[in-house]
Design an enzyme around this catalytic site. Structure first.
Site, PDB file in Angstrom:
ATOM      1  N   GLY A  60     -16.762  -5.995  55.379  1.00 49.78           N
ATOM      2  CA  GLY A  60     -17.741  -6.493  54.422  1.00 49.78           C
ATOM      3  C   GLY A  60     -17.531  -7.967  54.168  1.00 49.78           C
ATOM      4  O   GLY A  60     -16.449  -8.513  54.403  1.00 49.78           O
ATOM      5  N   LYS A  61     -18.589  -8.629  53.681  1.00 47.35           N
ATOM      6  CA  LYS A  61     -18.517 -10.060  53.434  1.00 47.35           C
ATOM      7  C   LYS A  61     -19.478 -10.425  52.323  1.00 47.35           C
ATOM      8  O   LYS A  61     -20.564  -9.858  52.210  1.00 47.35           O
ATOM      9  CB  LYS A  61     -18.865 -10.839  54.710  1.00 47.35           C
ATOM     10  CG  LYS A  61     -18.629 -12.337  54.622  1.00 47.35           C
ATOM     11  CD  LYS A  61     -18.865 -12.994  55.972  1.00 47.35           C
ATOM     12  CE  LYS A  61     -18.540 -14.478  55.924  1.00 47.35           C
ATOM     13  NZ  LYS A  61     -18.742 -15.119  57.253  1.00 47.35           N
ATOM     14  N   GLY A  62     -19.071 -11.359  51.486  1.00 47.98           N
ATOM     15  CA  GLY A  62     -19.921 -11.830  50.403  1.00 47.98           C
ATOM     16  C   GLY A  62     -19.483 -13.209  49.966  1.00 47.98           C
ATOM     17  O   GLY A  62     -18.641 -13.847  50.616  1.00 47.98           O
ATOM     18  N   THR A  63     -20.044 -13.682  48.854  1.00 43.90           N
ATOM     19  CA  THR A  63     -19.699 -15.015  48.375  1.00 43.90           C
ATOM     20  C   THR A  63     -18.245 -15.094  47.928  1.00 43.90           C
ATOM     21  O   THR A  63     -17.639 -16.157  47.951  1.00 43.90           O
ATOM     22  CB  THR A  63     -20.607 -15.399  47.200  1.00 43.90           C
ATOM     23  OG1 THR A  63     -20.488 -14.407  46.173  1.00 43.90           O
ATOM     24  CG2 THR A  63     -22.053 -15.488  47.631  1.00 43.90           C
ATOM     25  N   LYS A  66     -14.137 -11.832  52.010  1.00 41.61           N
ATOM     26  CA  LYS A  66     -14.441 -10.786  52.984  1.00 41.61           C
ATOM     27  C   LYS A  66     -13.329  -9.749  52.996  1.00 41.61           C
ATOM     28  O   LYS A  66     -12.252  -9.946  52.434  1.00 41.61           O
ATOM     29  CB  LYS A  66     -14.594 -11.383  54.382  1.00 41.61           C
ATOM     30  CG  LYS A  66     -13.308 -12.014  54.921  1.00 41.61           C
ATOM     31  CD  LYS A  66     -13.487 -12.492  56.354  1.00 41.61           C
ATOM     32  CE  LYS A  66     -12.187 -13.102  56.898  1.00 41.61           C
ATOM     33  NZ  LYS A  66     -12.301 -13.484  58.325  1.00 41.61           N
ATOM     34  N   LYS A  82      -7.987  -7.942  52.275  1.00 40.51           N
ATOM     35  CA  LYS A  82      -9.005  -8.474  51.374  1.00 40.51           C
ATOM     36  C   LYS A  82      -8.756  -9.965  51.172  1.00 40.51           C
ATOM     37  O   LYS A  82      -7.747 -10.363  50.588  1.00 40.51           O
ATOM     38  CB  LYS A  82      -8.969  -7.729  50.044  1.00 40.51           C
ATOM     39  CG  LYS A  82     -10.119  -8.063  49.112  1.00 40.51           C
ATOM     40  CD  LYS A  82     -10.127  -7.119  47.915  1.00 40.51           C
ATOM     41  CE  LYS A  82     -11.314  -7.374  47.008  1.00 40.51           C
ATOM     42  NZ  LYS A  82     -11.332  -6.426  45.863  1.00 40.51           N
ATOM     43  N   ASP A 174     -15.449  -1.140  35.564  1.00 39.76           N
ATOM     44  CA  ASP A 174     -16.467  -1.378  36.600  1.00 39.76           C
ATOM     45  C   ASP A 174     -16.639  -0.130  37.461  1.00 39.76           C
ATOM     46  O   ASP A 174     -16.641  -0.203  38.689  1.00 39.76           O
ATOM     47  CB  ASP A 174     -16.073  -2.583  37.453  1.00 39.76           C
ATOM     48  CG  ASP A 174     -17.249  -3.143  38.263  1.00 39.76           C
ATOM     49  OD1 ASP A 174     -18.411  -2.803  37.936  1.00 39.76           O
ATOM     50  OD2 ASP A 174     -17.009  -3.917  39.207  1.00 39.76           O
TER      51      ASP A 174
END
EC number: 2.7.11.1
Length: 424
Positions: A60-63, A66, A82, A174
């Protein structure tokens, strides 16, 4: 010891500091205190990372960074690395998440971390066990939901994870399907993950930025200046919303606030002011409705503990209506039915991935997302068996030397993080 010329020290595991341990199951596992002492991070260049770890694929990858699936070359162990961008999180927040996860790893229902903590030029990095089936969000058919047997297996294990956390006076804050990792697509083995927002009961925190459907009403109403004292009730509320989502494939509302017509209808029902049932809740049986009334009590002090769900799992949770897939289109946000009139039986919206951040503290790591809309997936066909309670396993042993603090000119400098004040 100075940063410029550190003295060698023996390898050590990343452990939680502080006197005393929590009573009850898992006693003997030290809990994190407000003062984390002398944790060390070793700096590795990109070439050094590839020297020790073989990249299998990106998970996965995001702002925020990753997550990579890698194999540690020394032992052949698969793990999820992570990478958290330094520009998106503070060092103390990163260390808090790793330490709390480590302190909870004795539970078979909580993701385990390896003894692998280091930094690169741009990222802080830690390793946790790899969940091969992805997360719970991935397998929920939109506007349909999962088979009830699958849901019950998942809920049983999540209830045990929350009971374990709450017994140690820790609140996840969360809870959502994206933070439930799967080891098979039938939910025979699931684990709670992502403890970036976890705090100790009673700790006062700033209001979160924005709200998501899992956010409890008292959090939605909290003022930005005063904040809110952390309580286990926010997890219990989110747990109730999660159960609704996995059973139906829909959110019950967009936000637990007066501006949401679906939530307002639910509030009137909870207070006995609505004839009949809310439109989105007519598919549930009487035992299921009693369960939701407890988990989703409007007053936090009236919510039952997470483990209270266990007594409802022996009952059917959904009626025949549940088996009819919904093909209704989502109404536009500005085209809501009037709050005063009866609502038609239609969903406020299909499931989508959500991200919650701390207000005023920068973005925190979010779970990896494939996209912002749900992916169609086949419905798993479970084998009817009793809800399992997995046997506790041994904590994973990672490659040595990731936190040893020893100088190595070919691998950059050693960074020391000492006496970091952390509220948990």
């Amino acid at each position: 010891m100075s940063v410029g010329c550190p003295e060698p020290e023996p390898p050590r595991s990343l452990t939680c500091c502080g006197p005393g341990t929590a009573p009850g199951p898992g006693a003997g596992v030290p809990l994190l205190t407000e003062d984390m002492q002398a944790l060390t991070l070793r700096t590795l260049a990109a070439s050094d990372v590839t020297k020790h770890y073989e990249l299998v694929r990106e998970l996965g990858k995001g702002t925020y960074g990753k997550v990579d699936l890698v194999v540690y070359k020394g032992t052949g162990t698969k793990m999820a690395l992570k990478f958290v961008n330094k520009s998106k999180t503070k060092l103390k927040n990163f260390l808090r998440e790793v330490s709390i996860t480590n302190s909870l790893s004795s539970s078979p229902f909580i993701i385990k971390v390896f003894d692998v903590v280091f930094e690169t030029e741009d990222c802080y990095v830690f390793a946790q066990e790899y969940a091969p089936a992805g997360d719970l969000f991935d397998i929920i058919p939109p506007q349909v939901g999962l088979p009830e047997d699958t849901v019950k297996r998942c809920v049983q294990q999540l209830g045990l994870a929350l009971d374990f956390m709450h017994g140690r006076q820790l609140v996840h804050r969360d809870i959502k399907p994206e933070n439930v990792l799967l080891f098979d697509r039938e939910c025979r083995r699931v684990k709670l993950a992502d403890f970036g927002m976890t705090r100790r009961v009673g700790c006062r925190v700033k209001r979160v930025s924005g709200t998501i459907p899992y956010t409890a009403p008292e959090v939605c109403q909290a003022g930005r200046a005063d904040g809110l004292a952390v309580d286990t009730g926010v997890d219990v509320w989110a747990f109730g919303v999660l159960i609704f989502c996995v059973l139906t494939g829909n959110f019950p509302w967009e936000a637990a606030s007066g501006a949401d017509a679906f939530f307002e209808e639910f509030v009137r029902w909870q207070r006995g002011r609505l004839p009949g049932l809310p439109s989105q809740w007519r598919r549930f049986t009487e035992p299921a409705l009693r369960m939701f009334q407890r988990l989703l009590a409007l007053e936090p002090e009236r919510r039952g503990p997470a483990k209270e769900v266990f007594r409802f799992l022996k009952h059917e949770l959904t009626s025949e209506l549940r088996r009819r897939p919904s093909h209704r289109a989502r109404k536009p946000p500005g085209d809501r039915p009037p709050a005063a009139g009866p609502l038609r039986l239609e969903a406020p919206g299909p499931l989508k991935r959500t991200v919650l951040t701390e207000s005023g503290s920068g973005s925190r790591p979010a779970p990896p997302a494939v996209g912002s809309v749900p992916l169609p997936v086949p419905v798993p066909v479970p084998v009817p068996v009793p809800v399992p309670v997995p046997e506790p396993g041994l904590a994973p042993q990672g490659p040595p030397g990731r936190t040893d603090g020893r100088a190595d000119k070919s691998k950059g400098q050693v960074v020391l993080a000492t006496a970091i004040e952390i509220c948990v």
